[in-house]
Scaffold this motif. Sequence first.
Motif, PDB file in Angstrom:
ATOM      1  N   ARG A 118       0.863  -1.186   0.000  1.00  0.00           N
ATOM      2  CA  ARG A 118       0.000   0.000   0.000  1.00  0.00           C
ATOM      3  C   ARG A 118       0.898   1.233   0.000  1.00  0.00           C
ATOM      4  N   LEU A 119       0.538   2.226  -0.773  1.00  0.00           N
ATOM      5  CA  LEU A 119       1.337   3.446  -0.877  1.00  0.00           C
ATOM      6  C   LEU A 119       0.459   4.644  -0.521  1.00  0.00           C
ATOM      7  N   ILE A 120       0.839   5.318   0.557  1.00  0.00           N
ATOM      8  CA  ILE A 120       0.073   6.466   1.048  1.00  0.00           C
ATOM      9  C   ILE A 120       0.925   7.718   0.920  1.00  0.00           C
ATOM     10  N   CYS A 121       0.359   8.731   0.313  1.00  0.00           N
ATOM     11  CA  CYS A 121       0.996  10.039   0.206  1.00  0.00           C
ATOM     12  C   CYS A 121       0.367  10.928   1.268  1.00  0.00           C
ATOM     13  N   ALA A 122       1.152  11.367   2.237  1.00  0.00           N
ATOM     14  CA  ALA A 122       0.637  12.213   3.309  1.00  0.00           C
ATOM     15  C   ALA A 122       1.463  13.489   3.385  1.00  0.00           C
ATOM     16  N   VAL A 123       0.796  14.623   3.280  1.00  0.00           N
ATOM     17  CA  VAL A 123       1.459  15.924   3.317  1.00  0.00           C
ATOM     18  C   VAL A 123       0.651  16.885   4.177  1.00  0.00           C
ATOM     19  N   PRO A 124       1.320  17.835   4.815  1.00  0.00           N
ATOM     20  CA  PRO A 124       0.577  18.792   5.635  1.00  0.00           C
ATOM     21  C   PRO A 124      -0.153  19.847   4.810  1.00  0.00           C
ATOM     22  N   VAL A 125       0.422  20.253   3.671  1.00  0.00           N
ATOM     23  CA  VAL A 125      -0.182  21.302   2.855  1.00  0.00           C
ATOM     24  C   VAL A 125       0.235  21.096   1.399  1.00  0.00           C
ATOM     25  N   ALA A 126      -0.676  21.404   0.484  1.00  0.00           N
ATOM     26  CA  ALA A 126      -0.365  21.245  -0.941  1.00  0.00           C
ATOM     27  C   ALA A 126      -1.332  22.072  -1.777  1.00  0.00           C
ATOM     28  N   ALA A 127      -0.922  22.316  -2.993  1.00  0.00           N
ATOM     29  CA  ALA A 127      -1.803  22.979  -3.947  1.00  0.00           C
ATOM     30  C   ALA A 127      -2.848  21.974  -4.424  1.00  0.00           C
ATOM     31  N   PRO A 128      -4.094  22.382  -4.541  1.00  0.00           N
ATOM     32  CA  PRO A 128      -5.144  21.453  -4.980  1.00  0.00           C
ATOM     33  C   PRO A 128      -4.831  20.779  -6.321  1.00  0.00           C
ATOM     34  N   ASP A 129      -4.281  21.508  -7.275  1.00  0.00           N
ATOM     35  CA  ASP A 129      -3.976  20.897  -8.569  1.00  0.00           C
ATOM     36  C   ASP A 129      -2.828  19.895  -8.466  1.00  0.00           C
TER      37      ASP A 129
ATOM     38  N   ASP B 243      -2.247   4.888  -3.359  1.00  0.00           N
ATOM     39  CA  ASP B 243      -3.478   4.214  -2.972  1.00  0.00           C
ATOM     40  C   ASP B 243      -4.366   5.142  -2.145  1.00  0.00           C
ATOM     41  N   GLU B 244      -3.720   6.059  -1.437  1.00  0.00           N
ATOM     42  CA  GLU B 244      -4.453   7.026  -0.614  1.00  0.00           C
ATOM     43  C   GLU B 244      -3.630   8.308  -0.542  1.00  0.00           C
ATOM     44  N   VAL B 245      -4.309   9.441  -0.583  1.00  0.00           N
ATOM     45  CA  VAL B 245      -3.655  10.738  -0.426  1.00  0.00           C
ATOM     46  C   VAL B 245      -4.310  11.450   0.752  1.00  0.00           C
ATOM     47  N   VAL B 246      -3.478  11.872   1.710  1.00  0.00           N
ATOM     48  CA  VAL B 246      -3.948  12.594   2.887  1.00  0.00           C
ATOM     49  C   VAL B 246      -3.264  13.965   2.887  1.00  0.00           C
ATOM     50  N   CYS B 247      -4.063  15.014   2.930  1.00  0.00           N
ATOM     51  CA  CYS B 247      -3.525  16.370   2.982  1.00  0.00           C
ATOM     52  C   CYS B 247      -4.348  17.171   3.979  1.00  0.00           C
ATOM     53  N   LEU B 248      -3.671  17.793   4.950  1.00  0.00           N
ATOM     54  CA  LEU B 248      -4.374  18.530   5.991  1.00  0.00           C
ATOM     55  C   LEU B 248      -4.945  19.854   5.508  1.00  0.00           C
ATOM     56  N   HIS B 249      -4.296  20.476   4.533  1.00  0.00           N
ATOM     57  CA  HIS B 249      -4.729  21.809   4.084  1.00  0.00           C
ATOM     58  C   HIS B 249      -4.371  21.976   2.604  1.00  0.00           C
TER      59      HIS B 249
END
Length: 88
Positions: free
Chosen positions: A20-31, A41-47
């Motif tokens: 499983r590959l999860i991309c987790a970042v605190p902040v990112a551009a929507p695009d 497999d999953e992307v988690v972004c706080l803001h």
Amino acid sequence: ATGSTMIAALQTLRAQGPQRLICAVPVAAPDSLQRVRPLADEVVCLHAPADFHAVGQYYDSFDQVEDNAVIAALRSARGPKPPELPHG
């Protein structure tokens, strides 16, 4: 801001065959998030603010990390090197 570094990291990790590959970042551009979603497999972004310009604008301190510090962190995350087996 473009997600290029994350895209390269996800492609490199995917090639190693994780379960499983999860991309987790605190902040990112929507695009940028849209570009990385197909690679994980999953992307988690706080803001993900619509007016995103640079990651550094969301930190009080966003200093450059030297290559040697990154290499040392990656090596220590790998854990201790297994003992070599005797030849023969």
